[in-house]
Motif scaffolding. Structure first.
Motif, PDB file in Angstrom:
ATOM      1  N   LEU A  48     -21.325  -0.683 -20.158  1.00  0.00           N
ATOM      2  CA  LEU A  48     -21.326  -2.085 -19.745  1.00  0.00           C
ATOM      3  C   LEU A  48     -19.912  -2.524 -19.410  1.00  0.00           C
ATOM      4  N   ARG A  49     -19.808  -3.693 -18.774  1.00  0.00           N
ATOM      5  CA  ARG A  49     -18.524  -4.383 -18.651  1.00  0.00           C
ATOM      6  C   ARG A  49     -18.686  -5.741 -19.309  1.00  0.00           C
ATOM      7  N   ILE A  50     -17.761  -6.086 -20.201  1.00  0.00           N
ATOM      8  CA  ILE A  50     -17.888  -7.292 -21.007  1.00  0.00           C
ATOM      9  C   ILE A  50     -16.778  -8.270 -20.651  1.00  0.00           C
ATOM     10  N   ALA A  56     -18.033 -13.470 -23.252  1.00  0.00           N
ATOM     11  CA  ALA A  56     -19.287 -12.990 -23.840  1.00  0.00           C
ATOM     12  C   ALA A  56     -19.142 -12.619 -25.309  1.00  0.00           C
ATOM     13  N   LEU A  57     -17.904 -12.548 -25.811  1.00  0.00           N
ATOM     14  CA  LEU A  57     -17.663 -12.154 -27.197  1.00  0.00           C
ATOM     15  C   LEU A  57     -17.811 -13.354 -28.125  1.00  0.00           C
ATOM     16  N   TRP A 117     -27.050  -8.259 -26.503  1.00  0.00           N
ATOM     17  CA  TRP A 117     -27.489  -7.136 -25.665  1.00  0.00           C
ATOM     18  C   TRP A 117     -28.951  -6.853 -25.962  1.00  0.00           C
ATOM     19  N   GLY A 145     -21.102  -1.228 -29.984  1.00  0.00           N
ATOM     20  CA  GLY A 145     -20.431  -1.297 -28.700  1.00  0.00           C
ATOM     21  C   GLY A 145     -18.970  -0.910 -28.867  1.00  0.00           C
ATOM     22  N   ILE A 151     -21.709  -9.260 -29.200  1.00  0.00           N
ATOM     23  CA  ILE A 151     -22.247  -9.702 -27.915  1.00  0.00           C
ATOM     24  C   ILE A 151     -23.769  -9.705 -28.022  1.00  0.00           C
ATOM     25  N   CYS A 178     -17.372  -1.111 -21.888  1.00  0.00           N
ATOM     26  CA  CYS A 178     -17.934  -0.999 -23.247  1.00  0.00           C
ATOM     27  C   CYS A 178     -19.047   0.032 -23.221  1.00  0.00           C
ATOM     28  N   ASN A 207     -12.423  -8.192 -17.670  1.00  0.00           N
ATOM     29  CA  ASN A 207     -13.640  -7.540 -18.143  1.00  0.00           C
ATOM     30  C   ASN A 207     -13.311  -6.112 -18.588  1.00  0.00           C
TER      31      ASN A 207
END
Length: 732
Positions: A483-485, A489-490, A501, A543, A499, A532, A529
């Motif tokens: 993923l890209r976070i 989103a944290l 998911w 993650g 996050i 992850c 970003n």
């Protein structure tokens, strides 16, 4: 094929009879009797299928005797166990072609006499009709008493076949040679991948140079020189692209060949450990009969599969250890009673896989243990040490004398022991395989010998990532998703970065923090970003935040060697195609480092294969019958899949589409009646035709087949190929 299956059944019969000599409850004995009955019944049917009438005839009285035991009308006395062991030996001799009719006749007569005597002596009230027990009732594996292990079925699982119907027998030496060649090709495959990447870089560089030259030519710089450069660069460009195309094509072909060769050979070499471990209960029983001792042999881990070469290399060392345990370790019942021990001793043989692919064999007994004083005296008597040197030895150094060839504490040389070669042979074998031997002993309490063998060179597929300026490899099977976070989103939940998911909270942690590494300044600002990787271990997920995903890579695995034995978070070292060494991370350690407590796992769905007409599932616990029916149906143009029992078949039906099921009735775990009933009760499978092919030919069994919804019931004794094909053709 029949010879392999017969050996399998005989191993199971011998081990089950050995298990009955232990302290078993009536319910456990009943299950074991039923298991023995099934083994002999299946062996008889397989012998009939290939026309071996002498083996079929020998199985008949044994089956009758076991039927009495399974119904509860007879107790399994030592005499009956000896008769059944004699039967197993007789079948083995017939399979090898080294028996005579007189010997076989004698075995049959003694089995018949035992059955007849039981019929005369057993009161009618003790008998119960076998037909009152539902045939569909699954046969459960006997549960061992608290604090002990069981012998068969091992680990609660049935024994797996040594070979399948599609396998072939080839010399082990040929397999070894091809396997070495396949392993030598692994680095060539990885290097070819690197060449393809280098060629791609050349193409990019040449294209850039061509662009610069074109610009220079446009600006009027060096017209004489520049006039020739475009043609030369164009030629170089074409050659580079051709090199790239050939390199990529060769790398793909080499990868396919090497992967297929290596995987096939490794699978061919895997065999159940039971092929070796199941020898020991009978061996212990025979040694005890010679020496007047009582010993229970307990096996653990026999269902595990391992490399044939390693397993066969360990056969002789394990035999030496077990014989030493019975002869030297376990005391006589009188001595054990004086030491306030149970009269029945215990020898345990176990196998387990350790971290890093290592294998552990262990032989433990509850006997007298090694006495350092006796060992020093034996060393002095044998001339290995002087009396003065013996006095200076510590207890640990004295125990290590057991490895000296020719040193024995036994007062007499027998065919079992006394020559002082046992442990010396064990150490020699293990060290040749690159392993280690350790002895743990307590005088009066017993001895445990532990053998640890390293795994051979293997490869690993993984995801190469960068964190804190270093490269790491995560095993592919541990990575669920990339993923890209975004920083937004944290969230913090109970002090942990989290996050959302799959509509569930997922704890995330930077890899460099899990590995206690300092973050580099050039890793990128935390506002961007970040990649992850979602890794999973059992039912827990984590993650892992990293700086960069390099890509999928295959590495040659190099295990740690002493003095390094265990490194937190790191399972082994990996060698890339470039020759660079990277750390292979242990996903379980990473998850445990960041998470404390279980997390719910997501669900995975797999699409079913599209319907394919003419697919038939053959279900039979006899490999001989499975092979015969499979060959018959394939010759008739059908596509055939096979299953060893009803439970395997039910699993296959839930994942694959079939047009018809041909099933035996009397099978372990789930019989044909229960399988048919489940098929009829399932909404998606209810229309699949079922043909039952069984040796059970009574009217009650046929009616039961109709009851559960079978489309046809074929009796094996009147089996006709054309009749079966006609039935299947009509139903399909």
């Amino acid at each position: 094929t029949f010879r392999v299956e017969a050996e399998e059944h005989l191993q199971a019969i011998t081990a089950a009879l050995a298990a009955l000599e232990g302290d078993v409850t009536p319910s456990e004995a009943g299950v074991t009797h039923e298991s023995l009955f099934r083994e002999v019944h299946t062996l008889k049917g397989a012998a009939r299928s290939v026309g071996l009438r002498d083996i079929e005839a020998l199985c008949q009285p044994a089956e009758s005797l076991l039927s009495q035991l399974a119904r509860g009308g007879l107790q399994c006395t030592p005499v009956i166990r000896n008769r059944l062991l004699e039967f197993a030996d007789g079948v083995a001799r017939l399979v090898d072609g080294r028996d005579d009719p007189v010997h076989v006749s004698g075995i049959m007569n003694r089995l018949t006499e035992a059955t007849t005597a039981a019929d005369r002596e057993a009161p009618p009230v003790a008998l119960r009709n076998r037909q009152t027990v539902p045939e569909s009732a699954p046969v459960a594996a006997p549960e061992p008493p608290a604090g002990t292990s069981t012998t068969l079925p091992l680990d609660g699982l049935p024994l797996q076949p040594i070979v399948t119907a599609d396998s072939v027998r080839v010399p082990i030496a040929r397999l070894d040679a091809v396997l070495v060649e396949g392993e030598d090709l692994l680095l060539s495959k990885l290097s070819a991948g690197e060449r393809a990447r280098e060629a791609r870089a050349i193409v990019d560089a040449v294209s850039a140079c061509r662009t610069l030259v074109e610009r220079a030519h446009t600006n009027g710089c060096g017209p004489e020189v520049l006039a020739t450069l475009p043609a030369l660069l164009q030629q170089l460009d074409g050659q580079s692209r051709e090199l790239l195309a050939h390199s990529v094509q060769g790398q793909r072909a080499l990868a396919r060949t090497v992967d297929a060769l290596h995987d096939d050979l490794r699978q061919l070499r895997l065999i159940p450990a039971s092929t070796i471990l199941n020898l020991f209960p009978r061996m212990v029983r025979d040694l005890c009969a010679e020496q007047g001792k009582e010993v229970e042999c307990v096996l653990s881990g026999a269902a595990l599969e391992m490399d044939r070469k390693v397993l066969e290399a360990m056969k002789e060392p394990l035999i030496h250890l077990v014989r030493n345990a019975v002869d030297h370790g376990i005391e006589s019942p009188t001595v054990r009673a004086g030491a306030r021990k149970p009269a029945r001793g215990r020898v345990a043989v176990s196998l387990a896989f350790l971290d890093g692919g290592r294998i552990e064999f262990q032989v433990t007994d509850d006997g007298a243990g090694l006495d350092p004083t006796e060992m020093k005296a034996a060393a002095v008597r044998g001339g290995f040490l002087s009396a003065g040197e013996a006095q200076l030895l510590s207890d640990d150094d004295t125990i290590r004398l057991a490895y000296r060839s020719g040193l024995s504490t036994s007062p007499m040389i027998t065919h079992v022991s006394g020559r002082g070669l046992g442990l010396a042979i064990v150490r020699d074998h293990v060290e040749r395989l690159g392993g280690q031997v350790s002895i743990d002993t307590r005088p009066g309490a017993g001895t445990s010998v532990r053998l640890i063998l390293p795994a051979s060179i293997a490869t690993l597929q993984g995801l190469l990532v960068r964190s804190a300026g270093q490269l790491f490899l995560l095993p592919a099977e541990a990575v669920e998703r990339a993923l890209r976070i975004a920083p937004s989103a944290l969230h913090r939940i109970e002090g942990r970065a989290t996050i959302s998911w799959n509509s569930r909270p997922l704890t995330v942690a930077p890899l460099h923090e899990l590995l206690d590494l300092a973050r580099r300044d050039d890793a990128g600002p935390p506002t961007h970003n970040r990649p992850c990787l979602v890794i999973s271990v059992d039912d827990e997920r984590l993650g892992v935040l990293i700086d960069e995903v390099i890509g999928a890579r295959e590495v040659v695995v190099k295990q740690f060697e002493p003095p390094i034995t265990r490194v937190r978070n790191v399972a082994a070292a990996g060698l890339l195609g470039t020759g660079q060494v990277v750390a292979i991370l242990r996903a379980k350690d990473l998850v445990w480092s960041a998470i404390r407590g279980p997390h719910a796992s997501g669900t995975e769905t797999a699409a079913n294969d599209a319907d394919q007409p003419g697919v038939i599932l053959v279900v039979d616990d006899s490999i001989t019958t499975r092979t015969m029916e499979k060959n018959l149906l394939e010759a008739a143009g059908y596509r055939v899949r096979v299953a060893a029992d009803g439970l395997d078949a039910w699993t296959a039906l839930k994942s694959d589409s079939v047009d018809l099921v041909v099933s035996d009735v009397d099978m372990p775990r789930m019989d044909g009646f229960e399988l048919t009933a489940r098929i009829r009760a399932d909404q998606q499978l209810s229309e699949v035709p079922v043909v039952l092919v069984s040796a059970l030919e009574s009217r009650e069994h046929k009616e039961r087949g109709i009851e559960v919804g079978a489309n046809a019931y074929v009796v094996k004794s009147s089996f006709d190929q054309s009749n079966l094909l006609e039935i299947i053709h009509r139903l399909v």
